[in-house]
Scaffold this motif. Structure first.
Motif, PDB file in Angstrom:
ATOM      1  N   ILE A  99       1.170  -0.995  -0.165  1.00 28.11           N
ATOM      2  CA  ILE A  99      -0.151   0.655   0.285  1.00 28.11           C
ATOM      3  C   ILE A  99       1.372   0.839   0.024  1.00 28.11           C
ATOM      4  N   TYR A 100       0.548   2.161  -0.538  1.00 27.13           N
ATOM      5  CA  TYR A 100       1.505   3.088  -1.267  1.00 27.13           C
ATOM      6  C   TYR A 100       0.611   4.191  -0.138  1.00 27.13           C
ATOM      7  N   ARG A 101       1.012   5.608   0.030  1.00 24.90           N
ATOM      8  CA  ARG A 101       0.264   6.780  -0.866  1.00 24.90           C
ATOM      9  C   ARG A 101       1.449   7.401  -1.347  1.00 24.90           C
ATOM     10  N   LYS A 102       0.558   7.694  -2.478  1.00 20.05           N
ATOM     11  CA  LYS A 102       0.652   8.931  -3.572  1.00 20.05           C
ATOM     12  C   LYS A 102       1.174  10.385  -3.376  1.00 20.05           C
ATOM     13  N   GLY A 103       2.390  10.187  -3.902  1.00 17.37           N
ATOM     14  CA  GLY A 103       2.630  12.062  -4.334  1.00 17.37           C
ATOM     15  C   GLY A 103       3.086  12.538  -5.421  1.00 17.37           C
ATOM     16  N   SER A 104       3.157  13.575  -5.729  1.00 13.20           N
ATOM     17  CA  SER A 104       2.682  14.824  -6.552  1.00 13.20           C
ATOM     18  C   SER A 104       4.463  13.894  -7.715  1.00 13.20           C
ATOM     19  N   VAL A 105       4.980  13.726  -6.910  1.00 10.53           N
ATOM     20  CA  VAL A 105       6.670  13.045  -7.472  1.00 10.53           C
ATOM     21  C   VAL A 105       6.616  11.601  -7.765  1.00 10.53           C
ATOM     22  N   GLU A 109       5.592   3.595   0.361  1.00  9.91           N
ATOM     23  CA  GLU A 109       4.876   2.411   0.634  1.00  9.91           C
ATOM     24  C   GLU A 109       4.872   2.021   2.090  1.00  9.91           C
ATOM     25  N   LEU A 110       3.724   2.392   2.742  1.00  9.31           N
ATOM     26  CA  LEU A 110       3.264   2.156   4.533  1.00  9.31           C
ATOM     27  C   LEU A 110       3.449   1.095   5.159  1.00  9.31           C
ATOM     28  N   PHE A 111       2.907  -0.135   4.352  1.00  7.42           N
ATOM     29  CA  PHE A 111       3.541  -1.414   5.383  1.00  7.42           C
ATOM     30  C   PHE A 111       2.435  -1.422   6.606  1.00  7.42           C
ATOM     31  N   ARG A 112       2.976  -1.238   7.523  1.00 10.52           N
ATOM     32  CA  ARG A 112       2.525  -1.567   8.662  1.00 10.52           C
ATOM     33  C   ARG A 112       1.521  -0.208   9.132  1.00 10.52           C
ATOM     34  N   ASN A 113       2.099   0.985   8.662  1.00  7.33           N
ATOM     35  CA  ASN A 113       1.432   2.745   9.012  1.00  7.33           C
ATOM     36  C   ASN A 113       0.742   3.607   8.217  1.00  7.33           C
ATOM     37  N   GLY A 133      -5.515   2.273  -8.203  1.00  9.58           N
ATOM     38  CA  GLY A 133      -5.236   4.094  -7.107  1.00  9.58           C
ATOM     39  C   GLY A 133      -6.496   3.477  -6.246  1.00  9.58           C
ATOM     40  N   LEU A 134      -6.250   4.655  -5.762  1.00  9.82           N
ATOM     41  CA  LEU A 134      -7.236   4.080  -4.733  1.00  9.82           C
ATOM     42  C   LEU A 134      -7.957   6.195  -4.493  1.00  9.82           C
ATOM     43  N   ASP A 135      -8.385   6.616  -3.762  1.00  6.02           N
ATOM     44  CA  ASP A 135      -8.514   8.114  -3.378  1.00  6.02           C
ATOM     45  C   ASP A 135      -9.964   7.888  -2.596  1.00  6.02           C
TER      46      ASP A 135
END
Length: 716
Positions: A99-105, A109-113, A133-135
């Motif tokens: 699972i990733y938090r998507k940024g502009s650049v 990866e978030l893993f357990r966070n 993708g997920l918003d």
């Protein structure tokens, strides 16, 4: 030393560019580091069991770990790298989804966070290895996007969501959200479910398993990951799975071995019993108790009998010789002197003594009586009785000895019959005993191994152990900020230096006296430095005029031609200032102007202008005659010549001169110009040619050049 300084001049001149490039490179490297994904590394150290040394080498633990072997460290490394062991490790870790938090650049990866939790079941592998993708638009609703799709689909947390190839379930991580007060939940995310093959490839790409030393049974397990916790989790779990797998493998091997050994022991026991029965039956049949002892007893008995036979044979031969000796005497027994060594019993000895006594007595009687006397006859009768008895006794003794000899021979023959067929018996018994010993050893060996295997089966321990578990790394191993910044600075510096020298050598200007001397045999008369202050010009050229005179370049009534190769402006400065310097010395100087640049600047009595177009078709004598006419009232003539490469009359005026000066500008004149002038000198035999180097030693900074270029084009 001067040569080194000359080479370094472009470097010093381009130092601002180098500094600027280094600064830009450092800023660019820092900008790059802000956006690049860092990689973290965790390391675990695993000590292998060594059955030759240490605790496992003791007898007790050897029994516990009977199936351990001193395998090569390389073999254990390959076991750790095997897909089977890595697959078991991945089965126990939640690495199959990211699972990733998507940024502009870049995405992180978030893993357990992660504030969201995603689960999925799939009926097709097409749904795997895709970045969805997920918003999150609220605490209840989200928008789902397929890869490379701009159109989303609305969904709700906690409700199954159908996608191509499977079903996913997304819900909020309430515990984590509560633990983070300032956590931003409404944001853009990406997630991906990894197939086993892609996950294995990703792990193998960043996994490194090496030995600490070839002679030390310690293995270092390294893994790089963009999530430090992942790296630590994996290497620790891999070491744990390796130890567990070792114990399980040992237990399975021991259990299988115990079953196998029990079957083999039963089979070996039957063979051993059969072998014992065969030996017993054979001994009963052949009446064998102990062949070696029986054989030894019989051999001793036969040897004793043979010794007795030999002794008896000697006695028998002696008695036979005695009997034959007596028989040959034919009644003259008393006249014989036999050897009674073979007949030595006490009775015979007494009889012989009596016979000798009677013979002596008879001799005494014959001294008194005749042989017919009764006393003599009585003695003869006694002697005859004793003699007959003795002869008969000897015969009987011979017969007795012969009988004993025959019986002894028969007894020896009977005893020797016991050895008939003995080698075959021994051979058969040896074969039977060998089979028995083989089955017995096999039986004993199998029982020992069964005990060892049962010990190993019951002792579920291993001497492989983790001596240094991995910890979560706080510092990334790549990119290394300091190294990247240093490398960027070095590359910027070297790149700018290379560019500066490429431009320097591509321009190929005269630069300095060394360049002139390297390319030409024409001497350098004077070298004029770059004069920044106008008030210093007059003093400098007075010095140069004096130097030219001392070097013999200035002669009475001499003609000096000052030229340049491409542009008259390159030598105008020297023409003008040398004329003024010679005039300041008190000389009457005739100025011959071929370009018109001195028009209306010099008194016409001291000036000749050959720049008019009418002179373009004139011959050498016309110019020569006019100059000679004017020179009657002058001490020195200076010709301000046309550019050699462009002027039609430049070479003609150079041929009229007693001294030719060609001005080279260190910053403008190309190096190839020197060779071109050298060729002109050889071709036209121009008299007394020398170079004047303008702006000698001048190495302006880049900023000065940029400033001049800016002014030049701005004015235009």
């Amino acid at each position: 030393m001067n040569e080194n300084i000359r080479i370094l001049k472009p470097f010093f001149r381009g130092l601002p560019i180098i500094i600027f490039t280094v600064v830009i490179s450092i800023l660019g490297a820092k900008k790059y580091l802000n956006y690049v994904t860092p990689m973290y590394e965790s390391t675990a150290k695993l000590k292998l069991a060594d059955v030759q040394e240490g605790v496992p080498s003791t007898n007790l633990f050897k029994d516990f770990d009977v199936f351990a072997s001193a395998n090569k460290i390389a073999t254990e490394i390959e076991v750790l790298k095997s897909s089977l062991l890595i697959g078991k490790t991945l089965d126990e870790l939640p690495f199959n989804k990211e699972i990733y938090r998507k940024g502009s650049v870049r995405s992180v990866e978030l893993f357990r966070n992660s504030p969201i939790l995603i689960d999925g079941t799939f009926n097709s592998e097409k749904a795997l290895d895709k970045r969805y993708g997920l918003d999150i638009i609220s605490n209840k609703e989200f928008v789902f996007y397929y890869p490379d799709s701009e159109k989303g689909m609305n969904g709700y947390f906690g409700k199954p969501f159908l996608i191509n190839g499977g079903i996913i379930l997304i819900h909020l991580n309430e515990l984590f959200i509560k633990s983070k007060k300032d956590l931003k939940v409404i944001d853009s995310y990406e997630f991906e479910f990894l197939s086993r093959q892609k996950l294995m490839d990703k792990i193998n790409k960043n996994l490194d398993i090496v030995s600490v030393d070839k002679d030390v049974p310690v293995i270092r397990i390294n893994l790089k990951s963009n999530v430090p916790e992942k790296a630590a989790l994996f290497v620790n779990k891999l070491a744990e799975v390796y130890v567990k797998d070792y114990i399980e493998s040992k237990f399975r091997a021991a259990d299988t071995t115990v079953d196998f050994l029990k079957k083999e022991i039963n089979s070996s026991n039957k063979k051993l019993s059969s072998s014992e029965n065969n030996i017993q039956n054979f001994k009963d049949k052949e009446h064998i108790i102990n062949i070696p002892q029986e054989t030894e007893t019989d051999l001793r008995k036969i040897a004793q009998l043979k010794i007795e036979k030999v002794n008896l044979k000697m006695s028998l031969d002696a008695i036979k010789d005695l009997n034959k000796y007596i028989a040959n005497a034919k009644g003259s027994y008393l006249d014989l002197a036999p050897n009674f060594e073979a007949f030595t019993d006490l009775l015979s000895t007494e009889m012989v003594k009596n016979m000798k006594s009677l013979q002596a007595e008879k001799k005494d009687l014959l001294l008194t009586y005749t042989p017919e006397n009764e006393k003599v006859k009585v003695i003869d009768a006694k002697l005859k009785d004793l003699t007959d008895y003795q002869i008969e006794s000897i015969k009987n003794t011979e017969n007795n000895l012969q009988t004993k000899y025959s019986e002894l021979s028969n007894e020896i023959k009977e005893s020797e019959k016991a050895f008939i067929g003995l080698p075959e018996k021994e051979k058969k018994l040896t074969i039977l005993n060998r089979d028995f010993n083989l089955y017995e050893k096999n039986y004993n060996f199998l029982n020992e191994k069964r005990i060892d295997a049962e010990i190993a089966k019951s002792a579920k321990i291993a001497f492989h152990k983790v001596i240094s578990p991995a910890e979560i790394s706080a510092t990334p191993v790549s990119p290394i900020r300091s190294i990247i910044i240093i490398v960027a600075a070095i590359m910027g510096m070297f790149g700018s230096i290379v560019l500066i020298y490429i431009v320097h050598f591509a321009k190929a200007k005269v630069n300095d006296i060394y360049t002139i001397e390297k390319n030409s045999s024409i001497p350098v008369a004077i070298a004029t430095p770059y004069i920044k202050v106008a008030t210093h010009i007059e003093d400098h050229f007075l010095k140069e005029a004096l130097q030219m005179e001392l070097k013999g370049f200035v002669q009475d009534k001499g003609i000096i031609t000052i030229s340049s190769y491409d542009n008259t402006r390159e030598h105008l400065f020297h023409s003008k200032n040398l004329i003024e310097a010679f005039c300041a010395q008190g000389r009457k100087v005739l100025v011959v102007d071929t370009t018109g640049e001195f028009l209306n600047q010099i008194d016409h009595n001291n000036y000749i202008n050959f720049s008019d177009s009418k002179y373009l078709s004139a011959i050498q004598s016309v110019f020569k005659n006019e100059i000679e006419q004017k020179m009657t009232n002058h001490e020195l003539c200076i010709i301000h010549n046309q550019a050699i490469n462009r002027g039609r009359l430049a070479l003609l005026f150079m041929s009229l001169a007693s001294q030719n000066f060609v001005v080279l500008d260190s910053r403008k004149t190309a190096e190839k110009t020197i060779i071109a002038i050298e060729l002109l000198l050889e071709e036209y035999h121009l008299p007394n040619m020398s170079f004047i180097l303008n702006k000698s030693g001048y190495n302006p900074s880049i900023f000065s050049c940029a400033k001049n270029i800016y002014r030049k084009y701005l004015n235009k």
